[in-house]
Structures are given as C-alpha cells and as structure tokens.
Design an enzyme around this catalytic site. Sequence first.
Site, PDB file in Angstrom:
ATOM      1  N   HIS A   1       0.830  -1.204   0.000  1.00 49.93           N
ATOM      2  CA  HIS A   1       0.000   0.000   0.000  1.00 49.93           C
ATOM      3  C   HIS A   1       0.871   1.264   0.000  1.00 49.93           C
ATOM      4  CE1 HIS A   1      -3.476  -2.504   2.005  1.00 49.93           C
ATOM      5  NE2 HIS A   1      -3.327  -2.755   0.725  1.00 49.93           N
TER       6      HIS A   1
HETATM    7  C1  LIG Z   1      -0.697  -7.098  -5.517  1.00 50.18           C
HETATM    8  C2  LIG Z   1      -1.363  -5.878  -4.948  1.00 50.18           C
HETATM    9  C3  LIG Z   1      -2.513  -6.034  -4.178  1.00 50.18           C
HETATM   10  C4  LIG Z   1      -3.151  -4.910  -3.644  1.00 50.18           C
HETATM   11  N1  LIG Z   1      -4.350  -5.066  -3.012  1.00 50.18           N
HETATM   12  C5  LIG Z   1      -5.051  -3.962  -2.641  1.00 50.18           C
HETATM   13  C6  LIG Z   1      -6.378  -4.084  -2.152  1.00 50.18           C
HETATM   14  O1  LIG Z   1      -6.977  -5.161  -2.141  1.00 50.18           O
HETATM   15  N2  LIG Z   1      -6.996  -2.949  -1.720  1.00 50.18           N
HETATM   16  C7  LIG Z   1      -6.400  -1.724  -1.755  1.00 50.18           C
HETATM   17  O2  LIG Z   1      -6.999  -0.743  -1.304  1.00 50.18           O
HETATM   18  N3  LIG Z   1      -5.162  -1.579  -2.282  1.00 50.18           N
HETATM   19  C8  LIG Z   1      -4.509  -2.659  -2.756  1.00 50.18           C
HETATM   20  N4  LIG Z   1      -3.285  -2.509  -3.354  1.00 50.18           N
HETATM   21  C9  LIG Z   1      -2.772  -1.147  -3.541  1.00 50.18           C
HETATM   22  C10 LIG Z   1      -3.529  -0.379  -4.644  1.00 50.18           C
HETATM   23  O3  LIG Z   1      -3.905  -1.239  -5.703  1.00 50.18           O
HETATM   24  C11 LIG Z   1      -2.601   0.722  -5.163  1.00 50.18           C
HETATM   25  O4  LIG Z   1      -2.207   1.531  -4.069  1.00 50.18           O
HETATM   26  C12 LIG Z   1      -3.258   1.623  -6.199  1.00 50.18           C
HETATM   27  O5  LIG Z   1      -3.792   0.867  -7.262  1.00 50.18           O
HETATM   28  C13 LIG Z   1      -2.204   2.593  -6.710  1.00 50.18           C
HETATM   29  O6  LIG Z   1      -2.752   3.437  -7.672  1.00 50.18           O
HETATM   30  P1  LIG Z   1      -1.796   4.479  -8.413  1.00 50.18           P
HETATM   31  O7  LIG Z   1      -2.623   5.197  -9.402  1.00 50.18           O
HETATM   32  O8  LIG Z   1      -1.052   5.247  -7.395  1.00 50.18           O
HETATM   33  O9  LIG Z   1      -0.699   3.576  -9.164  1.00 50.18           O
HETATM   34  P2  LIG Z   1      -0.885   2.355 -10.163  1.00 50.18           P
HETATM   35  O10 LIG Z   1      -2.288   1.887 -10.185  1.00 50.18           O
HETATM   36  O11 LIG Z   1       0.184   1.374  -9.828  1.00 50.18           O
HETATM   37  O12 LIG Z   1      -0.617   2.971 -11.591  1.00 50.18           O
HETATM   38  C14 LIG Z   1       0.657   3.347 -12.073  1.00 50.18           C
HETATM   39  C15 LIG Z   1       0.673   3.105 -13.580  1.00 50.18           C
HETATM   40  O13 LIG Z   1       1.746   3.833 -14.137  1.00 50.18           O
HETATM   41  C16 LIG Z   1       2.382   3.032 -15.109  1.00 50.18           C
HETATM   42  N5  LIG Z   1       3.763   3.527 -15.210  1.00 50.18           N
HETATM   43  C17 LIG Z   1       4.729   3.474 -14.263  1.00 50.18           C
HETATM   44  N6  LIG Z   1       5.858   4.058 -14.720  1.00 50.18           N
HETATM   45  C18 LIG Z   1       5.577   4.496 -15.969  1.00 50.18           C
HETATM   46  C19 LIG Z   1       6.346   5.183 -16.959  1.00 50.18           C
HETATM   47  N7  LIG Z   1       7.620   5.560 -16.724  1.00 50.18           N
HETATM   48  N8  LIG Z   1       5.761   5.467 -18.149  1.00 50.18           N
HETATM   49  C20 LIG Z   1       4.466   5.112 -18.390  1.00 50.18           C
HETATM   50  N9  LIG Z   1       3.700   4.459 -17.487  1.00 50.18           N
HETATM   51  C21 LIG Z   1       4.249   4.167 -16.295  1.00 50.18           C
HETATM   52  C22 LIG Z   1       2.293   1.618 -14.551  1.00 50.18           C
HETATM   53  O14 LIG Z   1       2.447   0.660 -15.569  1.00 50.18           O
HETATM   54  C23 LIG Z   1       0.898   1.630 -13.939  1.00 50.18           C
HETATM   55  O15 LIG Z   1      -0.097   1.219 -14.854  1.00 50.18           O
HETATM   56  C24 LIG Z   1      -2.609  -3.613  -3.870  1.00 50.18           C
HETATM   57  C25 LIG Z   1      -1.447  -3.460  -4.628  1.00 50.18           C
HETATM   58  C26 LIG Z   1      -0.829  -4.576  -5.181  1.00 50.18           C
HETATM   59  C27 LIG Z   1       0.396  -4.373  -6.029  1.00 50.18           C
END
Ligand SMILES: Cc1cc2nc3c(=O)[nH]c(=O)nc-3n(C[C@H](O)[C@H](O)[C@H](O)COP(=O)(O)OP(=O)(O)OC[C@H]3O[C@@H](n4cnc5c(N)ncnc54)[C@H](O)[C@@H]3O)c2cc1C
Length: 494
Positions: free
Chosen positions: A432
């Site tokens: 997280h």
């Molecule tokens: C296995 C797992 C299980 C989890 N389970 C839960 C749960 O059940 N409940 C909960 O609340 N949270 C859970 N989490 C946490 C939650 O899913 C994340 O905190 C949330 O999805 C993060 O959102 P975000 O938009 O910050 O990043 P992300 O959703 O990770 O999005 C980042 C995106 O940016 C892209 N990216 C990265 N670098 C680059 C680049 N240089 N150029 C172009 N694209 C790029 C990546 O490919 C990705 O698609 C879990 C996380 C994981 C990994």
Amino acid sequence: MSGPAVGRSDVVDADVIVVGGGSSGSVVASRLSENPDCRVVVVEAGQGVSRVQDYPPDIADAHVLPVGPGSPWTSSYPAELAPGVEREISRGRVLGGSGAVNGAYFIRARPDDFLHWPSRWSYENVLPYFTASETDHDYASDRHGSSGPIPVWRTAPKEWSGVTAAFVDASESLGFPADPDKNDPSPVGGTGPVPLNVFRGMRMNAAATYLIPRLSRPNLEVLTESTVLKILFDGDAACGVRILRRGVTTDMRASRVVLCAGAVRTPQLLMLSGVGPAESLRHCGIDVRLDHPRVGRGFSDHPEIGVYYRSSVPFRPSSPIEVVLHVGDLEIRPYTASFGYMIAGIGPVDPMIGIGLMRADSRGDITLRSADPLDSPFVRYRYLDSAADRAALHAGLDVVDALLSTAPMTAVATKLEVAGDRLLGRLGTALHLSGSCAMGGPDAVLDDRCRVRGVYGLDVVDTSSFPVVPTRGPHATVIMLAERAARDIADDLG
Ligand SMILES: Cc1cc2nc3c(=O)[nH]c(=O)nc-3n(C[C@H](O)[C@H](O)[C@H](O)COP(=O)(O)OP(=O)(O)OC[C@H]3O[C@@H](n4cnc5c(N)ncnc54)[C@H](O)[C@@H]3O)c2cc1C
C-alpha cells in the site's frame, strides 16, 4: 492482449499528458477529457485493451492475483523490509495499473486519516468525491454513491468461504462487535464484510470503469507499451515528456504533465528529471533542476505479519478477503485461500491470517540506483525499527492466537509455529506504498492541490501524493484523490 493496442494514431501532442494509465491516471484522463476542448494523452508502460471484455482471464478474475513470477502485468522492485529481510515487491504494469492486479478490497480512508492532510482535504470536503466514484449495491444513503463508475459489493454471508464463516463466529465469541458497513464514518471497529470493487466475479479496475468506456472521445488518446523516460522542461515549466515506444525515443509536448505512475515510479521520474534530493541526484550524475529533499523520502505503508495454519477445508474461488476485523490500529485479515492457490507460479504455501499495522511509525525511502530510466529504484521500508510498531504487532499476534484458539477456528485450522523471531520470520508488506512525494507540511513536495512546488505545469496525482498511508487499503482513497485533483486541474486550465 496485444499492443500498442489502444492508441489510434501515432504519437501526438496534447494539452495534458497523463503519465501512467493505472488507478489514478485512468480517473484523471477520463475526467479531464469530459471537456472536448482539452486534448488528453495517457502514456502507459504496460499493455492495454480497447474493450473491457478483452482483458485476459487472470486480470478480469477477482479470485486470483496475477502477480506471480514472470507475470506480464507487473513490474517488480528490489526492497528491504527490515535489515536482513529482502523482498521483490510488485506493482501493476498494465492499463488499470495496480488496481488491475490487486485484492479488490475497496474501503475508504477513515475520517481521522484526513487530520494528517491539508485542511482542504477534510473528510467532509472529500466525501462527495468518494461517493462520485462508486455505485454501492448494498447501501443507499447520502454517504454512499449510487451512480459512480466503480461498483461496490460485499460478499453475502451465505457465500462466505469456510474460513471466513469460522473467523466471524470466532471474533463474535471473543466479543468483537459486528461492523457491517466498513465505509460508515463513525468509529466502530470490529468484524464486517469488506467492500469489494467486484462485479460478477470480475475485478472492476479504474481503466475498465473510467477510461476504456470513454475511448471513443476524439480528444482522448491512450498510448500503451510506451514508457516515459523523463519530464521535459522549458525554464521552470514542464512542457512535455520523453517516451520510449516501439524502440523509438520521441518527445511529446503539453502545457500540463500529470504524474500518475504510482508511488515508486513517480518519485523515480521526478529524480531522473532533476527534481529531488540534490546530493543523491549528483551522485547518479543527474543535473539538478530543483533541490527537493522530500522526493522519494518518508513514504509509509502497512507492515503485515502472517500467521500460518493447516486446514482441511477445501479452497474454492473467492475474493482474497471477504471480511476483516479492525482492532485499534490493527487489521486482521483471514485470507480465503493460501497465496499459493491465488498466485500462479509460487508453489504450495500454507494459508494465513494477516495482521496489518495500519498506522505504523516506520518511514521508508526510494532511491535511484542509477540514472538509467529502465533501472528499478531501491525501496527501503525500515519496518519494525520502532518499538511501538513491534509492540502493536505482538499485540496482533496475541489477538490471532486467541482467535485460533476458539472452537469455530480450531474446527477448521491448526496453527503452524514459525522458528526464530516472532515478527521477522513472518514479515511482509500490504503493498500500500504511499506518500513518496507527499503534500502537506512546509517542506512537502506538493502544494495542497497536488502541484509540484517550485515548477509550473507539473502535478503528482497518485498514492505518492498522500501525506501518509491511510489506515485502510489505499485504492478507494486514490480514486477519490484523482476525482478531486482532476477537477482542480480542469479549473486551473480554465
Ligand atoms: C498485488 C497488490 C494487491 C493490492 N491489493 C489492494 C487491495 O486489495 N486494496 C487496496 O486498497 N489496495 C490494494 N493494493 C494497492 C492499490 O492497488 C494501489 O495503491 C493503487 O492501485 C495505486 O494506484 P496508483 O494510481 O497510485 O498507481 P498504479 O495503479 O500502480 O498505476 C501506475 C501506472 O503507471 C504506469 N507507469 C509506471 N511508470 C511508468 C512510466 N515511466 N511510463 C508510463 N507508465 C508508467 C504503470 O504501468 C501503472 O499502470 C494492492 C497493490 C498490489 C500491487
């Protein structure tokens, strides 16, 4: 999935470039492109689909976690959880991001979490954005959404797995209260069903709900399998990004760049672009544009201790978690199956009850290992450094021991002892990670509208932006953040 599947044309310039089509990027791009005069391009490193039904089964199926070794949908990063405890941590790398590979537990942050946020992010102020994001199929009230993109359901008791039903009986027998609506803002605690962003067994990630249904908009472009290498600047204003696509490096221009690359890659991109702690940038041979000591520093997450058991109850496909027990700062998670059952390629593993410390003292750092944008940064957590964190997790072990000693649990589970240190030998992370480029506080990286201080035209809208990890899983909260930040950016653009 094939790709680059989603882009309709070749690389184009834009008004806004959204870096990352994950949980937050999907929301930001969807909301900003509601204005037909705003040209929005999403650049996503992973693969994508142009129709929701084309997601492959392991992404769609909410009963599995597609994060095993060699998964095409994740990136992994070297991490140290505590001295001597080294792990590879995964994050989603696919349209939908980590939300496309996660446990689909979708609980909001608690009202007191927002006491750590800038005042404009009070619970009262953010509640409308939580409700705008969801359609809650179990509860109807002005605190629950009824027409938002993300469907929210709870597993009905008659569908609970054997361990869930036994766990609920066990916690009731120990006197823990029932907590039927985990999104109720009143401070209850206790055992109750987990809100899930699952519809008919499908994990409803933010790309599937917000972005892909809007792909016909002429002002919205999504480039998949395209990696942003650095942010481009004109003086002190961001003016675009350099991307690597189909083996070719190209510069794209925009008046606004919104970083939604997640809490590991977003600080890495800032540092690669010369925005970060000056000394460590120079150490990697990167020209310093802006000395920002807090980039990558001081992140928080939820340490998790696993208590393993043997069970003769057969597993059946189910969401990874159906109910949780909240006791003080602890979240006790009776996973419905072993991770060996849910994650392809990791081999047999005993099932476990997880103990998450939802308000930990530990703070970690993300540091560059080199100036190569394709190199992973290093993630150091510093879990268990604090005596208070260790004491809280020991208290959690006592709660789980008591649960496993009740008649309902002894009927389905036999606890397995772990040799050595009670905490170190069972230490994991909830994945997280939050607050690696935070807002809030005088030396914060972001102002209270998610704009990077000291430069223009550059925002961070993902879990990096949180002042601290919320005391619940972050997914629902980052969708709320993106809903609100998109409106702020739209207001700025005029
Ligand atoms: C296995 C797992 C299980 C989890 N389970 C839960 C749960 O059940 N409940 C909960 O609340 N949270 C859970 N989490 C946490 C939650 O899913 C994340 O905190 C949330 O999805 C993060 O959102 P975000 O938009 O910050 O990043 P992300 O959703 O990770 O999005 C980042 C995106 O940016 C892209 N990216 C990265 N670098 C680059 C680049 N240089 N150029 C172009 N694209 C790029 C990546 O490919 C990705 O698609 C879990 C996380 C994981 C990994």
